[in-house]
Design a protein around this motif. Structure first.
Motif, PDB file in Angstrom:
ATOM      1  N   UNK A 279      15.101   8.424   4.153  1.00 45.52           N
ATOM      2  CA  UNK A 279      15.080   7.051   4.658  1.00 45.52           C
ATOM      3  C   UNK A 279      14.780   6.112   3.503  1.00 45.52           C
ATOM      4  N   UNK A 280      15.178   4.847   3.665  1.00 47.96           N
ATOM      5  CA  UNK A 280      14.893   3.818   2.669  1.00 47.96           C
ATOM      6  C   UNK A 280      14.403   2.563   3.367  1.00 47.96           C
ATOM      7  N   UNK A 281      13.556   1.826   2.677  1.00 45.48           N
ATOM      8  CA  UNK A 281      13.064   0.566   3.199  1.00 45.48           C
ATOM      9  C   UNK A 281      12.346  -0.203   2.102  1.00 45.48           C
ATOM     10  N   UNK A 282      12.032  -1.439   2.420  1.00 43.29           N
ATOM     11  CA  UNK A 282      11.364  -2.320   1.459  1.00 43.29           C
ATOM     12  C   UNK A 282       9.879  -2.386   1.796  1.00 43.29           C
ATOM     13  N   UNK A 283       9.041  -2.227   0.787  1.00 41.92           N
ATOM     14  CA  UNK A 283       7.589  -2.290   0.974  1.00 41.92           C
ATOM     15  C   UNK A 283       7.200  -3.734   1.240  1.00 41.92           C
ATOM     16  N   UNK A 284       6.517  -3.952   2.379  1.00 37.94           N
ATOM     17  CA  UNK A 284       6.100  -5.312   2.720  1.00 37.94           C
ATOM     18  C   UNK A 284       4.631  -5.564   2.393  1.00 37.94           C
ATOM     19  N   UNK A 285       3.777  -4.544   2.562  1.00 40.15           N
ATOM     20  CA  UNK A 285       2.354  -4.709   2.248  1.00 40.15           C
ATOM     21  C   UNK A 285       1.794  -3.429   1.636  1.00 40.15           C
ATOM     22  N   UNK A 286       0.695  -3.598   0.950  1.00 40.29           N
ATOM     23  CA  UNK A 286      -0.062  -2.468   0.408  1.00 40.29           C
ATOM     24  C   UNK A 286      -1.505  -2.644   0.857  1.00 40.29           C
ATOM     25  N   UNK A 287      -2.125  -1.546   1.257  1.00 44.05           N
ATOM     26  CA  UNK A 287      -3.521  -1.598   1.720  1.00 44.05           C
ATOM     27  C   UNK A 287      -4.289  -0.433   1.114  1.00 44.05           C
ATOM     28  N   UNK A 288      -5.603  -0.615   0.995  1.00 44.32           N
ATOM     29  CA  UNK A 288      -6.465   0.432   0.464  1.00 44.32           C
ATOM     30  C   UNK A 288      -7.533   0.744   1.495  1.00 44.32           C
ATOM     31  N   UNK A 289      -7.674   2.032   1.804  1.00 41.72           N
ATOM     32  CA  UNK A 289      -8.741   2.492   2.685  1.00 41.72           C
ATOM     33  C   UNK A 289      -9.287   3.780   2.095  1.00 41.72           C
ATOM     34  N   UNK A 290     -10.584   3.820   1.870  1.00 34.28           N
ATOM     35  CA  UNK A 290     -11.241   4.973   1.253  1.00 34.28           C
ATOM     36  C   UNK A 290     -10.598   5.343  -0.077  1.00 34.28           C
ATOM     37  N   UNK A 291     -10.246   4.338  -0.845  1.00 29.02           N
ATOM     38  CA  UNK A 291      -9.659   4.502  -2.187  1.00 29.02           C
ATOM     39  C   UNK A 291      -8.257   5.125  -2.167  1.00 29.02           C
TER      40      UNK A 291
END
Length: 142
Positions: free
Chosen positions: A106-118
């Motif tokens: 599958x392919x797609x565009x990254x809309x957000x990035x998040x960090x949880x527990x490093x």
């Protein structure tokens, strides 16, 4: 009476002691001390040439600039490596590829990035709002 030479008298068996005196690298403070000592102890009848003095000052200036640049670069690298969100933000707007549960690419565009527990996770701008980890991503393109 015979004199016998035993193996403990061989030069190759002699313990050698290496004398160490402090740090083996010179810093800018050491450079300044050497320069001031040279100026204080120079022959008054044959003083240091202007061009020699200027060359030493130029060397000191270069040393100081390289030291400052090295410190700044180390600080920058430490800060950029310490923040996983900075690493993750580099993929926002990029097209990524991954394998779904059935093994289909599958392919797609990254809309957000998040960090949880490093750990960094990415939300993809597709109909399912897929969330991927960095390990899930196979390819990145612009």
């Amino acid at each position: 009476m015979t004199n016998e030479i035993t193996s403990d008298l061989y030069l190759s068996n002699k313990n050698t002691q290496i004398k160490q005196t402090g740090n083996s690298s010179l810093g800018k403070d050491d450079f300044l001390k050497i320069l001031v000592t040279q100026l204080q102890n120079q022959d008054p009848m044959n003083p240091m040439e202007d061009k020699d003095f200027i060359a030493q000052m130029a060397q000191f200036s270069s040393l100081e600039q390289m030291t400052n640049m090295s410190t700044s670069l180390n600080t920058f690298l430490t800060q950029s490596q310490a923040s996983p969100i900075l690493k993750g933000s580099e993929l926002i707007g990029k097209t990524v590829a991954w394998l779904d549960e059935q093994g289909n690419k599958k392919q797609g565009i990254v809309s957000t990035a998040a960090v949880k527990d490093n750990d960094v996770s990415f939300r993809i701008n597709d109909e399912n709002h897929t969330v991927l980890s960095l390990d899930d991503i196979l390819e990145v393109s612009s």
